[in-house]
Scaffold this motif. Structure first.
Motif, short mmCIF file in Angstrom:
data_model
loop_
_atom_site.label_atom_id
_atom_site.label_comp_id
_atom_site.label_asym_id
_atom_site.label_seq_id
_atom_site.Cartn_x
_atom_site.Cartn_y
_atom_site.Cartn_z
N LEU A 103 0.85 -1.19 0.00
CA LEU A 103 0.00 0.00 0.00
C LEU A 103 0.89 1.24 0.00
CD1 LEU A 103 -2.90 -0.75 2.50
CD2 LEU A 103 -3.04 -0.46 0.06
N THR A 104 0.51 2.22 -0.80
CA THR A 104 1.29 3.46 -0.85
C THR A 104 0.43 4.65 -0.44
OG1 THR A 104 0.75 3.73 -3.18
CG2 THR A 104 2.82 2.61 -2.66
N VAL A 105 -0.65 4.40 0.27
CA VAL A 105 -1.56 5.46 0.70
C VAL A 105 -1.43 5.65 2.22
CG1 VAL A 105 -3.97 6.22 0.73
CG2 VAL A 105 -3.13 4.79 -1.15
N PRO A 106 -0.76 6.71 2.67
CA PRO A 106 -0.57 6.92 4.11
C PRO A 106 -1.87 7.08 4.89
CG PRO A 106 0.86 8.37 2.86
CD PRO A 106 -0.06 7.73 1.88
N SER A 107 -2.93 7.53 4.23
CA SER A 107 -4.20 7.76 4.93
C SER A 107 -5.07 6.51 5.01
CB SER A 107 -4.98 8.88 4.26
OG SER A 107 -5.31 8.52 2.94
N TYR A 108 -4.59 5.38 4.49
CA TYR A 108 -5.36 4.13 4.56
C TYR A 108 -5.71 3.85 6.01
CZ TYR A 108 -6.46 -0.84 4.44
OH TYR A 108 -7.07 -2.06 4.59
N SER A 109 -6.95 3.49 6.27
CA SER A 109 -7.41 3.23 7.63
C SER A 109 -7.34 1.72 7.92
CB SER A 109 -8.85 3.71 7.79
OG SER A 109 -9.27 3.55 9.12
N VAL A 110 -6.48 1.35 8.87
CA VAL A 110 -6.33 -0.07 9.20
C VAL A 110 -7.53 -0.54 10.02
CG1 VAL A 110 -3.81 0.01 9.14
CG2 VAL A 110 -4.98 0.39 11.29
N LYS A 111 -7.81 -1.83 9.94
CA LYS A 111 -8.93 -2.42 10.66
C LYS A 111 -8.41 -3.50 11.61
CE LYS A 111 -10.66 -3.25 6.46
NZ LYS A 111 -9.72 -2.43 5.78
N LYS A 112 -9.23 -3.88 12.54
CA LYS A 112 -8.87 -4.94 13.47
C LYS A 112 -8.60 -6.21 12.67
CE LYS A 112 -10.34 -7.19 17.68
NZ LYS A 112 -11.34 -7.28 18.73
N GLY A 113 -7.46 -6.85 12.94
CA GLY A 113 -7.07 -8.06 12.24
C GLY A 113 -6.07 -7.83 11.13
N ASP A 114 -5.87 -6.59 10.71
CA ASP A 114 -4.87 -6.29 9.68
C ASP A 114 -3.46 -6.60 10.19
OD1 ASP A 114 -6.75 -5.49 7.84
OD2 ASP A 114 -6.33 -3.34 8.02
N ILE A 115 -2.63 -7.14 9.30
CA ILE A 115 -1.25 -7.45 9.65
C ILE A 115 -0.33 -6.61 8.78
CG2 ILE A 115 0.51 -9.26 9.73
CD1 ILE A 115 -1.85 -11.27 10.06
N LEU A 116 0.53 -5.83 9.43
CA LEU A 116 1.49 -4.99 8.73
C LEU A 116 2.85 -5.65 8.76
CD1 LEU A 116 -0.82 -3.04 9.73
CD2 LEU A 116 0.89 -1.27 9.66
N SER A 117 3.57 -5.58 7.67
CA SER A 117 4.92 -6.14 7.59
C SER A 117 5.75 -5.31 6.63
CB SER A 117 4.86 -7.61 7.15
OG SER A 117 4.23 -7.72 5.89
N ILE A 118 7.04 -5.63 6.58
CA ILE A 118 7.96 -4.95 5.68
C ILE A 118 8.04 -5.75 4.38
CG2 ILE A 118 10.31 -4.03 5.42
CD1 ILE A 118 8.72 -2.88 7.81
N ARG A 119 8.04 -5.08 3.25
CA ARG A 119 8.16 -5.74 1.95
C ARG A 119 9.49 -6.48 1.88
NH1 ARG A 119 9.96 -4.12 -3.15
NH2 ARG A 119 10.70 -2.17 -2.24
N GLU A 120 9.50 -7.68 1.30
CA GLU A 120 10.72 -8.51 1.23
C GLU A 120 11.89 -7.76 0.63
OE1 GLU A 120 11.93 -11.45 2.35
OE2 GLU A 120 10.05 -11.56 3.44
N GLY A 121 11.68 -7.05 -0.46
CA GLY A 121 12.74 -6.33 -1.13
C GLY A 121 13.30 -5.17 -0.31
N SER A 122 12.57 -4.75 0.71
CA SER A 122 12.99 -3.61 1.52
C SER A 122 13.71 -4.02 2.81
CB SER A 122 11.78 -2.76 1.91
OG SER A 122 11.12 -2.29 0.76
#
Length: 176
Positions: A103-122
């Motif tokens: 995702l490249t949208v900083p204003s995206y609203s996360v929801k309960k259950g969402d999992i954030l991680s770092i992209r493999e290439g990064s």
């Protein structure tokens, strides 16, 4: 002569106390600048908070909830970035995945259950070299941070706004 005395006293005396409107404006600007949100975006969040009030929700807590759930803020709160502006940049440059999708949208609203991680290439970038320590040092009442897997899970609702921010004053500002 009397008006000259008043003018000179006004220049040498203490500054006037801000009005209630002025104090509310200061609180609004404080929240807006701290979260790095434009005036247009912020007024849209306030509109959503007022719409939530029609359903029985408290507008101030709804506004806090909406602004805390922004993706750039979650990246900052989890400890991946040292500032909200840097978190916004990490998201904009595509380093963050939400549920496995870039995702490249900083204003995206996360929801309960969402999992954030770092992209493999990064993951091999110098920015993320000390990520284990950064993630291990942060605690949150609504984010579950797994430093070993380098993931953040949204496990609840944001609670307890910082005392520095007065969301009720912001709502009062917009309800004039």
């Amino acid at each position: 002569m009397l008006s000259e005395q008043k003018r000179s006293k006004a220049r040498t005396g203490r500054p006037k106390r801000p009005t209630d409107y002025g104090l509310s404006l200061i609180q609004k600007q404080r929240v807006r600048f701290a979260y790095g949100v434009s005036e247009k975006q912020f007024s849209n969040y306030v509109k959503k908070a007022f719409e939530g009030a029609k359903k029985g929700n408290v507008p101030a807590s709804t506004l806090f909830n909406l602004i805390e759930r922004r993706l750039d803020n979650v990246v900052y709160k989890a400890g991946i970035a040292s500032t909200r502006a840097f978190a916004r940049q990490l998201v904009s440059h595509g380093h963050i995945l939400v549920n496995g999708k870039k995702l490249t949208v900083p204003s995206y609203s996360v929801k309960k259950g969402d999992i954030l991680s770092i992209r493999e290439g990064s993951k091999d970038k110098p920015v993320f070299a000390e990520l284990d320590k950064q993630l291990g040092s942060k605690k949150s009442n609504w984010l579950t941070i797994d430093a070993s897997k380098k993931t953040i899970t949204v496990s609840g609702e944001p609670k307890d706004p910082e005392p520095f921010f007065n969301f009720q004053a912001v709502i009062e500002f917009y309800s004039r």
